[in-house]
Design an enzyme around this catalytic site. Structure first.
Site, PDB file in Angstrom:
ATOM      1  N   CYS A   4      -2.129   9.696   7.941  1.00 43.51           N
ATOM      2  CA  CYS A   4      -1.869   8.449   7.205  1.00 43.51           C
ATOM      3  C   CYS A   4      -0.366   8.152   7.167  1.00 43.51           C
ATOM      4  O   CYS A   4       0.395   8.661   8.003  1.00 43.51           O
ATOM      5  CB  CYS A   4      -2.469   8.459   5.799  1.00 43.51           C
ATOM      6  SG  CYS A   4      -2.662   6.767   5.163  1.00 43.51           S
ATOM      7  N   LYS A  40       2.142  11.363  -9.583  1.00 43.39           N
ATOM      8  CA  LYS A  40       0.850  11.261  -8.888  1.00 43.39           C
ATOM      9  C   LYS A  40      -0.144  12.302  -9.420  1.00 43.39           C
ATOM     10  O   LYS A  40      -1.261  12.401  -8.937  1.00 43.39           O
ATOM     11  CB  LYS A  40       1.052  11.410  -7.388  1.00 43.39           C
ATOM     12  CG  LYS A  40       1.774  10.199  -6.817  1.00 43.39           C
ATOM     13  CD  LYS A  40       2.042  10.347  -5.370  1.00 43.39           C
ATOM     14  CE  LYS A  40       2.851   9.151  -4.876  1.00 43.39           C
ATOM     15  NZ  LYS A  40       3.436   9.428  -3.567  1.00 43.39           N
ATOM     16  N   ASP A  89      -2.504  10.608  -3.237  1.00 42.77           N
ATOM     17  CA  ASP A  89      -2.747   9.485  -4.146  1.00 42.77           C
ATOM     18  C   ASP A  89      -2.989  10.007  -5.556  1.00 42.77           C
ATOM     19  O   ASP A  89      -2.747   9.305  -6.531  1.00 42.77           O
ATOM     20  CB  ASP A  89      -3.930   8.648  -3.668  1.00 42.77           C
ATOM     21  CG  ASP A  89      -3.575   7.933  -2.375  1.00 42.77           C
ATOM     22  OD1 ASP A  89      -3.656   8.556  -1.308  1.00 42.77           O
ATOM     23  OD2 ASP A  89      -3.163   6.752  -2.456  1.00 42.77           O
ATOM     24  N   ASN A 145      -6.375  12.224  -1.197  1.00 47.55           N
ATOM     25  CA  ASN A 145      -5.513  11.504  -0.248  1.00 47.55           C
ATOM     26  C   ASN A 145      -6.407  10.774   0.752  1.00 47.55           C
ATOM     27  O   ASN A 145      -7.642  10.857   0.693  1.00 47.55           O
ATOM     28  CB  ASN A 145      -4.570  12.495   0.461  1.00 47.55           C
ATOM     29  CG  ASN A 145      -3.457  11.799   1.227  1.00 47.55           C
ATOM     30  OD1 ASN A 145      -2.787  10.906   0.698  1.00 47.55           O
ATOM     31  ND2 ASN A 145      -3.242  12.162   2.479  1.00 47.55           N
ATOM     32  N   LYS A 146      -5.786  10.068   1.657  1.00 53.25           N
ATOM     33  CA  LYS A 146      -6.498   9.236   2.634  1.00 53.25           C
ATOM     34  C   LYS A 146      -7.691   9.948   3.257  1.00 53.25           C
ATOM     35  O   LYS A 146      -7.601  11.143   3.575  1.00 53.25           O
ATOM     36  CB  LYS A 146      -5.495   8.806   3.718  1.00 53.25           C
ATOM     37  CG  LYS A 146      -6.025   7.902   4.774  1.00 53.25           C
ATOM     38  CD  LYS A 146      -6.591   6.605   4.244  1.00 53.25           C
ATOM     39  CE  LYS A 146      -5.617   5.846   3.373  1.00 53.25           C
ATOM     40  NZ  LYS A 146      -6.189   4.671   2.700  1.00 53.25           N
ATOM     41  N   ARG A 187       0.837  -1.202   0.000  1.00 54.45           N
ATOM     42  CA  ARG A 187       0.000   0.000   0.000  1.00 54.45           C
ATOM     43  C   ARG A 187       0.876   1.257   0.000  1.00 54.45           C
ATOM     44  O   ARG A 187       2.087   1.179   0.233  1.00 54.45           O
ATOM     45  CB  ARG A 187      -0.978  -0.006   1.179  1.00 54.45           C
ATOM     46  CG  ARG A 187      -0.296  -0.128   2.540  1.00 54.45           C
ATOM     47  CD  ARG A 187      -0.989   0.668   3.593  1.00 54.45           C
ATOM     48  NE  ARG A 187      -0.968   2.083   3.308  1.00 54.45           N
ATOM     49  CZ  ARG A 187       0.065   2.889   3.565  1.00 54.45           C
ATOM     50  NH1 ARG A 187       1.190   2.414   4.072  1.00 54.45           N
ATOM     51  NH2 ARG A 187      -0.002   4.188   3.294  1.00 54.45           N
ATOM     52  N   GLY A 188       0.199   2.404  -0.200  1.00 54.64           N
ATOM     53  CA  GLY A 188       0.935   3.664  -0.352  1.00 54.64           C
ATOM     54  C   GLY A 188       1.098   3.881  -1.850  1.00 54.64           C
ATOM     55  O   GLY A 188       1.554   2.966  -2.560  1.00 54.64           O
ATOM     56  N   ALA A 189       0.701   5.055  -2.315  1.00 51.52           N
ATOM     57  CA  ALA A 189       0.638   5.289  -3.762  1.00 51.52           C
ATOM     58  C   ALA A 189       1.966   4.997  -4.483  1.00 51.52           C
ATOM     59  O   ALA A 189       1.982   4.415  -5.565  1.00 51.52           O
ATOM     60  CB  ALA A 189       0.196   6.724  -4.010  1.00 51.52           C
ATOM     61  N   GLY A 190       3.075   5.406  -3.877  1.00 53.71           N
ATOM     62  CA  GLY A 190       4.378   5.171  -4.511  1.00 53.71           C
ATOM     63  C   GLY A 190       4.737   3.693  -4.518  1.00 53.71           C
ATOM     64  O   GLY A 190       5.177   3.147  -5.539  1.00 53.71           O
ATOM     65  N   ARG A 212      -6.769  -1.207  -7.585  1.00 54.25           N
ATOM     66  CA  ARG A 212      -7.288  -0.107  -6.762  1.00 54.25           C
ATOM     67  C   ARG A 212      -7.498   1.088  -7.690  1.00 54.25           C
ATOM     68  O   ARG A 212      -6.619   1.396  -8.492  1.00 54.25           O
ATOM     69  CB  ARG A 212      -6.317   0.236  -5.614  1.00 54.25           C
ATOM     70  CG  ARG A 212      -6.193  -0.889  -4.583  1.00 54.25           C
ATOM     71  CD  ARG A 212      -5.438  -0.446  -3.355  1.00 54.25           C
ATOM     72  NE  ARG A 212      -6.190   0.482  -2.549  1.00 54.25           N
ATOM     73  CZ  ARG A 212      -5.660   1.195  -1.549  1.00 54.25           C
ATOM     74  NH1 ARG A 212      -4.376   1.088  -1.275  1.00 54.25           N
ATOM     75  NH2 ARG A 212      -6.406   2.013  -0.837  1.00 54.25           N
TER      76      ARG A 212
HETATM   77  P1  RI2 Z   1       3.159   7.674  -0.504  1.00 50.24           P
HETATM   78  C1  RI2 Z   1      -1.758   6.099   0.736  1.00 50.24           C
HETATM   79  O1  RI2 Z   1      -2.864   5.386   0.292  1.00 50.24           O
HETATM   80  C2  RI2 Z   1      -2.118   7.251   1.649  1.00 50.24           C
HETATM   81  O2  RI2 Z   1      -3.305   7.908   1.275  1.00 50.24           O
HETATM   82  C3  RI2 Z   1      -0.888   8.123   1.490  1.00 50.24           C
HETATM   83  O3  RI2 Z   1      -1.073   9.432   1.937  1.00 50.24           O
HETATM   84  C4  RI2 Z   1      -0.689   8.022  -0.024  1.00 50.24           C
HETATM   85  O4  RI2 Z   1      -0.989   6.655  -0.337  1.00 50.24           O
HETATM   86  C5  RI2 Z   1       0.646   8.420  -0.555  1.00 50.24           C
HETATM   87  O5  RI2 Z   1       1.638   7.587  -0.024  1.00 50.24           O
HETATM   88  P2  RI2 Z   1      -3.190   3.870   0.821  1.00 50.24           P
HETATM   89  O6  RI2 Z   1      -2.504   2.923  -0.138  1.00 50.24           O
HETATM   90  O7  RI2 Z   1       3.207   7.302  -1.956  1.00 50.24           O
HETATM   91  O8  RI2 Z   1      -2.758   3.718   2.244  1.00 50.24           O
HETATM   92  O9  RI2 Z   1       3.637   9.079  -0.257  1.00 50.24           O
HETATM   93  O10 RI2 Z   1      -4.701   3.744   0.692  1.00 50.24           O
HETATM   94  O11 RI2 Z   1       3.861   6.659   0.360  1.00 50.24           O
END
Ligand code: RI2
Length: 320
Positions: free
Chosen positions: A125, A230, A194, A204-205, A16-19, A59
């Site tokens: 988040c 992004k 995101d 974002n979250k 998880r996390g967009a990156g 997703r």
């Molecule tokens: P980075 C996450 O989504 C959060 O919303 C977080 O702020 C965003 O991705 C960006 O994260 P999720 O996958 O890429 O937890 O900066 O639903 O790590």
């Protein structure tokens, strides 16, 4: 990791996390290109397209995912043979993985300039881009404290706490609904993204927009840390970012919900913060006001309105 395994992990939010999602998808595509047995170029392309579609369908909100997949798939465009196509996917994929890691590093350096000695920073988040800014400011010797939210229902705040605690940064843990209560004592809010739309709105979250609203009311600077990939090109065409709704069971245990027949449980996992509440978006190319989002989409992602017209053969006259 194979495509299906990666896709399942992204769906379950084990990745998880967009990156991270974008990087995992690119790794899966590179691995797929290596193992795909195809007699000719069209069948290789078809196999890759199926893999790309499976990854993108996991997703719907984080635009980093389709952007990264598109970038890698486009590398095959003028390949003449299967070997060439395979090589290009590998090269482009590896280049993306390198540049994505560099982007987080650069965002950390740029974002840290906006954190002053003695600042109290709030984050919501778990964003590696936002944390990069906080960690860099700390490494550079600024004495800071951080407020980190719980982040219902996934509790990603715990991941943030671990990073901050490992770094030795004094941290306060609060429930999401306590944000406004503390906002007057916060100097900077820094969150990830995101997706960033052409008008500078930030997806974002869930809860981010409430944090932004509280920051706006308290005149607290609200900073978004987001890699250029992004930014969402298709929002140029007026397309909206789909907000993912996850299983209601993440919010209310099914046994409890079963006792409440008239109640419908909602679980949107992202929300939209209007550009008016965003002071700055820190990208690896520099910090910009949200009003300049179009320039990032045009100059760094290579998508302009004209490009869309060409690609999708839209007649300009139909658009007016
Ligand atoms: P980075 C996450 O989504 C959060 O919303 C977080 O702020 C965003 O991705 C960006 O994260 P999720 O996958 O890429 O937890 O900066 O639903 O790590």
């Amino acid at each position: 990791m194979h495509v299906t395994e990666t896709a399942e992990k992204i769906k379950r939010m084990e990745i998880r996390g967009a990156g991270r999602i974008a990087r995992a998808a690119v790794e899966a595509l590179v691995s797929q290109a290596g193992i795909l047995t195809a007699r000719d170029l069209p069948s290789f392309r078809k196999g890759m397209e199926e893999a790309a579609a499976e990854l993108v369908a996991t997703r719907p909100t984080a635009v980093s995912l389709p952007n990264a997949v598109h970038l890698v798939m486009a590398a095959m465009e003028d390949a003449g043979t299967v070997t060439e196509a395979r090589e290009r996917v590998k090269e482009r994929g590896e280049a993306f993985l390198r540049s994505s890691a560099e982007a987080v590093h650069r965002i950390g350096e740029i974002g840290a300039h906006h954190i002053r000695d003695g600042d109290t920073v709030l984050t919501h988040c778990n964003s590696e881009a936002a944390l990069a800014c906080i960690l860099t400011a700390h490494r550079e010797g600024r004495e800071i404290e951080v407020f980190a939210t719980e982040v219902r229902p996934g509790n990603q705040g715990l991941l943030t706490l671990r990073v901050l605690s490992d770094a030795g940064i004094p941290t306060h843990y609060i429930v999401d609904s306590a944000v406004r209560h503390y906002m007057n004592g916060i100097d900077r809010v820094i969150v990830g993204a995101d997706a960033v739309t052409v008008n500078g709105a930030v997806v974002n979250k869930i809860g981010t927009s409430q944090v932004a609203l509280a920051a706006h009311e308290a005149r607290t600077t609200f900073i978004v840390a987001a890699e250029t990939y992004k930014f969402a090109p298709r929002t140029i065409l007026g397309e909206l970012i789909e907000i993912e709704e996850r299983d209601p069971a993440e919010v209310l245990a099914p046994a409890e919900a079963a006792r409440l027949p008239g109640v419908r449980v909602h679980n949107p996992v992202f929300d939209v913060t209007p550009a008016a509440y965003v002071d700055l978006i820190v990208t690896e190319e520099g910090a910009i006001p949200p009003a300049l989002a179009y320039l990032i989409i045009r100059d760094h992602l290579g998508w302009s309105l004209g490009e869309f017209h060409k690609t999708f053969q839209i007649d300009h006259r139909d658009q007016v």
